[in-house]
Design an enzyme around this catalytic site. Structure first.
Site, PDB file in Angstrom:
ATOM      1  N   LYS A 127       9.839  40.339  31.347  1.00 52.20           N
ATOM      2  CA  LYS A 127       9.834  39.825  29.976  1.00 52.20           C
ATOM      3  C   LYS A 127      11.056  38.957  29.782  1.00 52.20           C
ATOM      4  O   LYS A 127      12.068  39.147  30.465  1.00 52.20           O
ATOM      5  CB  LYS A 127       9.888  40.991  28.980  1.00 52.20           C
ATOM      6  CG  LYS A 127       9.334  40.659  27.607  1.00 52.20           C
ATOM      7  CD  LYS A 127       7.835  40.813  27.562  1.00 52.20           C
ATOM      8  CE  LYS A 127       7.243  40.376  26.265  1.00 52.20           C
ATOM      9  NZ  LYS A 127       5.834  40.810  26.175  1.00 52.20           N
ATOM     10  N   ASP A 167       4.846  35.146  23.618  1.00 55.45           N
ATOM     11  CA  ASP A 167       4.990  36.380  22.851  1.00 55.45           C
ATOM     12  C   ASP A 167       5.369  35.885  21.444  1.00 55.45           C
ATOM     13  O   ASP A 167       5.075  34.717  21.115  1.00 55.45           O
ATOM     14  CB  ASP A 167       6.058  37.301  23.491  1.00 55.45           C
ATOM     15  CG  ASP A 167       6.009  38.742  22.980  1.00 55.45           C
ATOM     16  OD1 ASP A 167       5.217  39.529  23.505  1.00 55.45           O
ATOM     17  OD2 ASP A 167       6.754  39.090  22.046  1.00 55.45           O
TER      18      ASP A 167
HETATM   19  N1  GLU Z   1       3.346  38.868  25.559  1.00 53.56           N
HETATM   20  C1  GLU Z   1       2.080  39.437  25.906  1.00 53.56           C
HETATM   21  C2  GLU Z   1       2.215  40.925  26.122  1.00 53.56           C
HETATM   22  O1  GLU Z   1       3.006  41.557  25.452  1.00 53.56           O
HETATM   23  C3  GLU Z   1       1.382  38.690  27.026  1.00 53.56           C
HETATM   24  C4  GLU Z   1       2.107  38.593  28.311  1.00 53.56           C
HETATM   25  C5  GLU Z   1       1.403  37.686  29.343  1.00 53.56           C
HETATM   26  O2  GLU Z   1       0.314  37.194  29.088  1.00 53.56           O
HETATM   27  O3  GLU Z   1       2.004  37.503  30.402  1.00 53.56           O
HETATM   28  O4  GLU Z   1       1.534  41.526  26.895  1.00 53.56           O
END
Ligand code: GLU
Length: 451
Positions: A127, A167
């Site tokens: 992340k 996100d």
């Molecule tokens: N931010 C999204 C999550 O919390 C998607 C992450 C992604 O698609 O890599 O899962």
């Protein structure tokens, strides 16, 4: 309660990551679920496997300088926490919000690792993001910020290394600017390095819709275990970003009525049911506040707005609650209000939106509860489908992509439900998700040795 053998692991995490309460909360919740699995398989305690799962493989923190429209130099902080790559390249979104700090990114990366494992796809967990606040920034400022952010981050990415997506505060526009900068810096058209791209340069159909649709599918499966469905149900969905908007769309298609939505300024109640087209107009076209919904709907409509300082969206009576805004938005007090108003199911569209106290209250009251790492996994699962399309230079139809998503969500639901049953707590999706996610990551880590 955490079992005695795991207490030292938690103590070490608290000590090593002082001042990071959200990360502590996420780790504690997972460790609390692992008691039954280590009782059955004590070998998971060997080789510091659980200690290693709690320690990110790599944490990158960097300066992001950029020039605003007035010619002033601004400085933000950028982050990428590459948490676990046992199952595949690091995968997880980027969040641009003033609340971002290393503890927030670590909690999100930790959750992402188990979430991604639950999808069954070959993706590790990571992340990133920045404390940059996009609110009120011009398109030019957003572009310059994204370019500066990528100018540092690009050296840590790659379709086989680390694949970010969006996100909070990062959508199609930001992904486009970052992909453009990555392409320029590397001189490679490496479509699979980012997901959440627009369709005309390698994006996947249904990716935008996937998180909201996925949560709705998950809750549908959960309701079905009790002979229930969305049909005729009152639904409250907090938030009004990408996840919330497409949850409204899917809930409505299943016959549910969404009566309230929110953003950080407050919430709107529309007893006629939220008008999806107006909502999209406010949030996707105007990028404006939820209170603008009333302006578009008209003063005669009976819909009304309550400011954030005046009350909580969870005071609005509903059968199904879908917290889809941000972490710890649904408190113990909110949970008591929901329970006394007769809520039967809660599904987390956001990451960790329900406080531990609130989860306890739902558990006591026998409210069905779908934790985010299972229920909102549809977004990242569809990102993995986007990577698959990029790798094969293919582009699937909406129907094909959505039917894969629906299949994946059903499989995650069934896996969580059967795991909870196997470990003696039928109906406990928190336990089921944590154990099922953990086992997949742990098995891969064990096979790869101490790395
Ligand atoms: N931010 C999204 C999550 O919390 C998607 C992450 C992604 O698609 O890599 O899962």
């Amino acid at each position: 309660m955490i079992v005695e053998k795991l207490q030292p692991v938690l103590d070490q995490v608290l000590l090593r990551n002082a001042g990071e309460p959200e990360f502590h909360q996420a780790v504690r919740e997972v460790l609390e679920s692992l008691g039954p699995v280590i009782a059955k398989h004590p070998d998971y305690l060997e080789h510091a496997l659980i200690e290693r799962i709690c320690e990110p493989e790599r944490q990158i923190i960097f300066r992001v300088p950029w020039v605003d429209d007035k010619g002033q130099v601004q400085i933000n902080r950028g982050f990428r926490v590459q948490f676990n790559s046992a199952l595949g390249p690091y995968k997880g979104g980027l969040r641009f919000h003033p609340s971002v700090n290393v503890g927030i990114i670590k909690f999100l990366g930790f959750e992402q690792t188990f979430k991604n494992a639950l999808t069954g796809m070959p993706i590790g967990g990571g992340k990133g993001g920045s404390d940059f606040n996009p609110r009120g920034r011009s398109d030019g400022e957003i572009m310059r910020f994204c370019q500066s952010f990528m100018t540092e981050l690009y050296r840590h990415l790659g379709e086989y290394t680390d694949v970010p997506a969006g996100d909070i505060g990062v959508g199609g526009r930001e992904i486009g600017y970052m992909f453009g900068q990555y392409k320029r810096l590397t001189n490679r058209y490496e479509a699979g390095v980012l997901t959440g791209k627009a369709l005309f340069y390698g994006g996947s159909r249904a990716r935008t819709e996937a998180t909201g649709y996925g949560n709705t599918y998950f809750i549908q499966s959960m309701l079905a275990t009790k002979g229930e469905s969305f049909d005729g149900k009152r639904v409250v969905i907090s938030g009004s970003g990408n996840v919330a908007i497409y949850s409204v769309e899917k809930v409505q298609s299943f016959g549910g009525k969404v009566v309230a939505m929110s953003d950080s300024s407050g919430y709107v109640v529309d007893e006629q049911g939220i008008d999806l087209e107006l909502l999209k107009q406010v949030k996707e076209v105007r990028r404006s506040r939820i209170s603008d919904y009333l302006q578009l709907k008209g003063s005669q409509s009976g819909a009304y707005f309550v400011g954030a300082e005046k009350g909580s969206i969870w005071d609005v009576p509903c059968d199904v609650a879908m917290p889809s805004a941000t972490q710890n938005e649904l408190t113990g007090k909110d949970a008591r209000a929901l329970v006394s108003n007769g809520v039967i199911a809660v599904g987390e569209g956001a990451n960790m939106p329900t406080t531990p106290e609130a989860i306890g209250i739902f558990r006591q009251a026998n409210v069905m509860f779908a934790p985010g790492k299972a229920a909102n996994a549809g977004g990242v699962a569809t990102s993995a489908l986007e990577m698959q399309q990029n790798a094969s230079r293919d582009s699937w139809s909406f129907e094909q992509t959505e039917s894969r998503l629906a299949e994946i969500m059903r499989a995650i639901h069934d896996n969580c439900a059967s795991t909870a049953e196997e470990f003696g707590s039928p109906g406990d999706y928190v336990l089921g998700a944590n154990i099922a996610g953990f086992v997949r990551v742990a098995e891969a880590m064990r096979a790869l040795g101490v790395v």
